[in-house]
Enzyme design. Structure first.
Site, PDB file in Angstrom:
ATOM      1  N   ASN A  37       0.958  -1.202   0.071  1.00 11.71           N
ATOM      2  CA  ASN A  37       0.058  -0.119   0.112  1.00 11.71           C
ATOM      3  C   ASN A  37       0.837   1.146  -0.139  1.00 11.71           C
ATOM      4  O   ASN A  37       1.926   1.029  -0.598  1.00 11.71           O
ATOM      5  CB  ASN A  37      -0.981  -0.099   1.246  1.00 11.71           C
ATOM      6  N   ASP A  38       0.347   2.337   0.849  1.00 11.42           N
ATOM      7  CA  ASP A  38       1.033   3.571   0.547  1.00 11.42           C
ATOM      8  C   ASP A  38       2.559   3.774  -0.084  1.00 11.42           C
ATOM      9  O   ASP A  38       3.408   3.190   0.419  1.00 11.42           O
ATOM     10  CB  ASP A  38       1.025   4.224   1.793  1.00 11.42           C
ATOM     11  N   GLN A  54       4.630   0.576   1.737  1.00 14.31           N
ATOM     12  CA  GLN A  54       4.217  -0.240   2.677  1.00 14.31           C
ATOM     13  C   GLN A  54       4.097  -1.687   1.922  1.00 14.31           C
ATOM     14  O   GLN A  54       3.425  -1.705   1.016  1.00 14.31           O
ATOM     15  CB  GLN A  54       2.916   0.088   3.212  1.00 14.31           C
ATOM     16  N   SER A  98       3.434   3.861   7.508  1.00 13.04           N
ATOM     17  CA  SER A  98       4.130   5.046   6.651  1.00 13.04           C
ATOM     18  C   SER A  98       4.598   5.953   6.902  1.00 13.04           C
ATOM     19  O   SER A  98       4.665   6.554   8.258  1.00 13.04           O
ATOM     20  CB  SER A  98       2.783   5.423   5.715  1.00 13.04           C
ATOM     21  N   ARG A 162       0.190   8.737  13.389  1.00 16.13           N
ATOM     22  CA  ARG A 162       0.846   8.095  12.460  1.00 16.13           C
ATOM     23  C   ARG A 162       1.471   9.010  11.353  1.00 16.13           C
ATOM     24  O   ARG A 162       1.006   9.902  10.847  1.00 16.13           O
ATOM     25  CB  ARG A 162       0.292   6.974  12.070  1.00 16.13           C
ATOM     26  N   ASP A 163       2.122   8.319  10.266  1.00 19.23           N
ATOM     27  CA  ASP A 163       2.609   9.056   8.994  1.00 19.23           C
ATOM     28  C   ASP A 163       3.131  10.124   9.020  1.00 19.23           C
ATOM     29  O   ASP A 163       2.971  11.226   8.358  1.00 19.23           O
ATOM     30  CB  ASP A 163       1.487   9.214   7.849  1.00 19.23           C
ATOM     31  N   GLU A 213      -4.937  10.776   7.495  1.00 19.50           N
ATOM     32  CA  GLU A 213      -3.899   9.884   7.184  1.00 19.50           C
ATOM     33  C   GLU A 213      -2.609  10.407   6.170  1.00 19.50           C
ATOM     34  O   GLU A 213      -3.199  11.503   5.661  1.00 19.50           O
ATOM     35  CB  GLU A 213      -4.162   8.467   6.769  1.00 19.50           C
TER      36      GLU A 213
HETATM   37  C1  FRU Z   1      -3.048   4.559   5.038  1.00 17.62           C
HETATM   38  C2  FRU Z   1      -2.436   3.734   6.150  1.00 17.62           C
HETATM   39  C3  FRU Z   1      -1.506   4.540   6.789  1.00 17.62           C
HETATM   40  C4  FRU Z   1      -0.570   3.651   7.726  1.00 17.62           C
HETATM   41  C5  FRU Z   1      -0.382   2.607   6.645  1.00 17.62           C
HETATM   42  C6  FRU Z   1      -0.305   1.273   7.211  1.00 17.62           C
HETATM   43  O1  FRU Z   1      -3.195   3.564   3.761  1.00 17.62           O
HETATM   44  O2  FRU Z   1      -3.496   3.185   6.864  1.00 17.62           O
HETATM   45  O3  FRU Z   1      -2.098   5.475   7.619  1.00 17.62           O
HETATM   46  O4  FRU Z   1       0.453   3.983   7.995  1.00 17.62           O
HETATM   47  O5  FRU Z   1      -1.692   2.650   5.898  1.00 17.62           O
HETATM   48  O6  FRU Z   1       0.021   0.223   6.287  1.00 17.62           O
END
Ligand code: FRU
Length: 479
Positions: A37-38, A54, A98, A162-163, A213
């Site tokens: 992901n991200d 990710q 992330s 986070r992030d 996020e």
């Molecule tokens: C967004 C998210 C982020 C987090 C990550 C976890 O897509 O939920 O906020 O860091 O994915 O994989």
């Protein structure tokens, strides 16, 4: 210790051999196997672009978040470089979530969220740092977590913090962190002079959606730009087509959060941007949304998800606009042009289309691509409503959870005609479509999963009076 970088890389080299490539794109960043992901840590370092993500190396499902890694000389060809971060510490054993990267004095600083889960089920998300002197091998800071839960302002939840996004600010650095605050999604600012020690500065955004996020933040054409991925945005007609839209806000400092969607399609989330050496701001997003499914997962193809094409950002008429990166034009081959009120044509499964329509009296315009018996990905324009629609309802496998039907397999965006004309650019790559309006104001991205050959298109209008001009290029991605 359960997870290590080495174990992940060894697993990937075997697991990748089992991947079935039927739906794999040819010019989008995609993992060799497993789930992504991200985008994370997007930066330019030592003469090349680094894009992390990710990554779950061990299956095509979201789990055990590592950071995967690609590099590129040109933002077009991405080479997989293996795993950079594994959840191997007590403070990040539940996942390296992330974050962004920054280069300072020849060192690459990667900021991520270390997630810890205690036996009683309580979760702690805290900001961590890993340093690298070559872009490939990372050492986690002895000060981790560098922004612990104790630095959260009152009412900010430890399980939703986070992030991190880090950028230069005055003589030092500023970190923006997403947090669930007392009234909804907040972005918090922390300041530092050495990238290791941080203090809380202030709130940048407060109470937007249920949670925010993946922030991005930069200056562009004289404006500050805040980019937010919003959870549970209150619906507002076609303004926010998804319940988790990605929005841009210009000059929040003086104007407050005035949100405009960045991509109106079915699949787009968590974008990050990089400044190129020649001064362009380029964004890549995750070409996927939470809440739907991508059939290669349940079909047992052992990979899942991809990134978008790179998009150059600009501010025009006080709006953030985006254009496909011009270097993509170097991939064009076999140009063909068509003109008329309706026609059909073959196309390859990786191609670019440029469409210009004189609308005349027509009420409805249809460009159907990736067609085969009973299937098509439909791009349509409603002239009266001035609305562009992308629709994957008959494009192959349903994209709901485990192959179920989706409730709403289409999205719409307002796109006013310019001098009676509709002008679009469309990028197709095996199982994804990205549509851009020529003026940069509308982008719509979506995955789909055809069962048939998906190699024909047709154009038509409801009363045949429109005049379509279409140019097709194959996209041949060969290094
Ligand atoms: C967004 C998210 C982020 C987090 C990550 C976890 O897509 O939920 O906020 O860091 O994915 O994989």
């Amino acid at each position: 210790m359960k997870y290590t970088v080495q174990r992940a890389n060894e697993f990937v080299s075997e697991y990748a051999k089992s991947v079935i490539d039927t739906y794999r794109p040819t010019y989008h960043a995609v993992p060799p196997c497993g789930w992504i992901n991200d985008p994370n840590g997007f930066c330019y370092y030592n003469g090349e672009y680094h894009l992390f993500c990710q990554f779950n190396p061990y299956s095509a499902e979201w789990d055990s978040m590592h950071w995967g890694h690609w590099t590129s000389k040109d933002l077009i060809y991405w080479t997989w470089r293996g795993v950079s971060l594994a959840p191997d510490q007590p403070y990040d054993h539940f996942g390296c979530f992330s974050g962004h990267a920054i280069v300072d004095n020849g060192t690459l600083y990667a900021f991520y969220t270390g997630v810890r889960k205690d036996e009683d089920g309580s979760e702690y998300q805290q900001q961590c740092l890993a340093r690298s002197d070559d872009g490939f091998t990372f050492v986690k800071s002895e000060n981790n977590p560098i922004v612990p839960n104790t630095l959260q302002p009152e009412g900010s939840k430890a399980a939703d913090f986070r992030d991190p996004k880090v950028f230069r600010h005055g003589d030092g650095f500023r970190m923006m962190v997403a947090s669930k605050g007392p009234t909804g999604g907040d972005y918090l600012f922390y300041d530092s002079t050495d990238l290791e020690h941080w203090t809380f500065a202030k709130k940048h955004i407060e109470g937007l959606g249920a949670m925010l996020e993946c922030p991005d933040y930069f200056t562009l054409d004289g404006h500050t730009v805040t980019v937010a991925s919003v959870m549970e945005m209150p619906p507002d007609g076609l303004r926010y087509p998804n319940s988790q839209p990605v929005v841009s806000m210009l000059d929040v400092e003086t104007k407050g959060p005035d949100c405009i969607s960045i991509d109106y399609g079915l699949d787009f989330y968590a974008p990050q941007s990089v400044l190129t050496p020649d001064g362009r701001r380029v964004m890549i997003g995750w070409l996927r949304s939470w809440g739907n499914d991508f059939p290669p997962r349940h079909l047992g193809h052992n990979w899942n998800n991809m990134m978008t094409i790179p998009r150059e950002l600009r501010i025009e008429n006080d709006t953030l606009v985006q254009y496909p990166l011009r270097e993509l034009e170097t991939l064009r081959a076999n140009e063909r042009a068509f003109e008329g009120a309706s026609f059909a044509a073959p196309h390859s499964r990786a191609c670019e289309l440029r469409l210009s329509v004189d609308v005349h009296e027509a009420k409805q315009l249809c460009l159907h691509i990736a067609k085969s018996e009973g299937e098509a990905f439909r791009i349509e324009y409603d002239v009266e409503r001035q609305v562009l629609r992308t629709d994957r309802s008959i494009s192959g496998y349903p994209m709901g959870k485990n192959g179920a039907k989706e409730e709403k397999p289409y999205r719409e965006a307002i796109l006013p005609l310019k001098n009676g004309k509709l002008e679009l650019r469309v990028f197709l790559d095996t199982s994804c479509v990205e549509v851009f309006s020529a003026d940069g104001t509308v982008a719509m991205s979506a995955l789909f999963c055809p069962k048939g050959s998906a190699d024909h298109l047709s154009v038509s209008s409801d009363n045949g009076s429109a005049n379509f001009s279409l140019t097709i290029w194959d996209i041949i991605a060969k290094e």
